[in-house]
Enzyme design. Structure first.
Site, PDB file in Angstrom:
ATOM      1  N   SER A  44       0.800  -1.229   0.000  1.00  0.00           N
ATOM      2  CA  SER A  44       0.000   0.000   0.000  1.00  0.00           C
ATOM      3  C   SER A  44       0.828   1.272   0.000  1.00  0.00           C
ATOM      4  CB  SER A  44      -0.951   0.011   1.198  1.00  0.00           C
ATOM      5  OG  SER A  44      -0.240  -0.159   2.410  1.00  0.00           O
TER       6      SER A  44
ATOM      7  N   ASP B 299      -2.170   8.665   7.518  1.00  0.00           N
ATOM      8  CA  ASP B 299      -3.134   7.820   8.209  1.00  0.00           C
ATOM      9  C   ASP B 299      -2.395   6.931   9.205  1.00  0.00           C
ATOM     10  OD1 ASP B 299      -2.000   5.707   6.791  1.00  0.00           O
ATOM     11  OD2 ASP B 299      -3.703   5.398   5.460  1.00  0.00           O
TER      12      ASP B 299
ATOM     13  N   HIS C 167       0.522   5.079   6.762  1.00  0.00           N
ATOM     14  CA  HIS C 167       1.215   5.579   5.574  1.00  0.00           C
ATOM     15  C   HIS C 167       1.675   7.028   5.700  1.00  0.00           C
ATOM     16  CE1 HIS C 167      -1.797   2.501   4.346  1.00  0.00           C
ATOM     17  NE2 HIS C 167      -0.732   1.986   3.757  1.00  0.00           N
TER      18      HIS C 167
END
Length: 388
Positions: free
Chosen positions: A56, A353, A356
């Site tokens: 991600s 977040d 990340h």
């Protein structure tokens, strides 16, 4: 009657107009996942395609097309991503990923397009393809909590498909030269193998009973060796592989472990460092054994730890709390979504977040990878790798 018929035709024409306007808007959002800034077209020359593999941290939207719990295609993700007009594209950050920024700086006219995107075909592939997937890892079992994700083995399988498409686009001889001499293969993977596999509560019980940390890391390195060798056999020659960052210091880990602001989870960081030592040895070995290849080691751990430790030096207000998230004192439990609280100064937060980095942090990290010295990227930085 004629007036009524004319009015009906006008209503129909307006309906058709708005329908096609909606389709064009929707298509624009899909294409934005792989579109870049035209001002960077052929900047400095040299770069062919950017092939991006990983999780991600560099996913550009592949998970949008999977039935998965790991998605970022909802607001406010992408709020600062100019190519989409601030709409979410599936990137797990507020703007560009490190892969996006590196591609821009190395001269790519477009962002590497997600492999699973419907417009990933034809000449759109020539700027590069992104295979990364939120929740993905080196090990196939990693990320199963999310139901679906693309592990590294599957990502390499997908590149095999792309490789054949390049032969069709350019002819076999030109395709081989384009891929081996002009393109860069970026791999950002490994964190999920700890966070969402070996260290994950409940799911990891069996693994941790049967494998010591050393055994698990041995398996990771063996699998990664095979995956990188497969890419080499498909004509990849210029590689950059990031090590695992200080995963014990992310807002999620600090929140669930109820740590203080300046504390990190020792075990998570210890495992990351054990893996990172082995990764460096692996890349040194591959540089010796695979003729014509260049495996570049990106010291992401130290780069991110520097931002966390000295965040104020780089203009940040915090390296502990997530800008977008909910739960706990560091907003570190629930991922960023429509119901999340969001900070006002997004460029003042190291973390977007619970997991990340923000675009502001990504820019600083990317610049070090592009132009930094051997302490952070070796044996050459990415601007030099492109020109080799």
């Amino acid at each position: 009657m004629a007036t009524g018929a004319s009015s009906s035709r006008r209503d129909m024409d307006l309906s058709i107009f708005f329908f096609f306007s909606f389709l064009l808007t929707l298509t624009a959002f899909v294409e934005a996942a792989g579109r870049g800034v035209t001002d960077n077209n052929n900047k400095n020359g040299g770069l062919g395609a950017s092939f991006i593999f990983g999780d991600s941290l560099v996913d550009a939207g592949n998970n949008n097309y999977l039935p998965t719990l790991s998605r970022a295609n909802m607001k406010p993700n992408g709020i600062d991503f100019k190519a989409s007009g601030g709409n979410p594209t599936g990137r797990f950050t507020n703007g560009r990923t490190i892969g996006d920024i590196v591609g821009e700086e190395l001269g790519s006219a477009n962002y590497a397009i997600p492999f699973l995107a419907p417009n990933a075909r034809g000449k759109a592939l020539l700027a590069g393809v992104n295979y990364a997937s939120g929740g993905g890892g080196i090990m196939n079992a990693t990320g199963r909590i999310f139901v679906n994700r693309l592990g590294m083995d599957v990502q390499v399988d997908f590149f095999n498909t792309t490789r054949k498409q390049f032969d069709d686009l350019l002819g076999k001889e030109k395709a081989k030269e384009y891929i081996s001499k002009k393109s860069i293969f970026s791999i950002t993977i490994g964190a999920n193998d700890f966070l969402n596999n070996y260290l994950f509560p409940l799911l990891s019980v069996g693994t941790r009973l049967t494998q010591t940390p050393d055994n698990f890391i041995d398996d990771m390195i063996d699998h990664l060796r095979d995956q990188l060798t497969r890419l080499y056999q498909l004509d990849a020659r210029k590689f950059v592989i990031g090590n695992v960052g200080p995963i014990g210091c992310i807002p999620y880990q600090k929140t669930i472990n109820q740590l203080n602001e300046n504390e990190c989870v020792d075990l998570a960081n210890k495992l990351a460092n054990q893996y990172n030592i082995r990764l460096l040895s692996l890349l040194e070995d591959l540089n010796k054994k695979l003729p014509g290849a260049m495996f570049v080691h990106a010291n992401v751990y130290d780069l991110v730890m520097e931002l966390i430790t000295n965040y104020d030096k780089y203009g940040f207000k915090t390296a502990t709390k997530a800008c977008c998230g909910n739960g706990g004192q560091f907003a570190g439990i629930i991922p960023c979504g429509p119901t999340s609280s969001m900070c006002e100064e997004r460029d003042k937060y190291v973390f977007w977040d619970p997991y990340h980095p923000s675009e502001a942090a990504n820019v600083l990290i990317a610049n070090q990878l592009l132009y930094g010295d051997v302490k952070v990227i070796s044996p050459v930085n990415l601007s030099k790798l492109r020109d080799m």
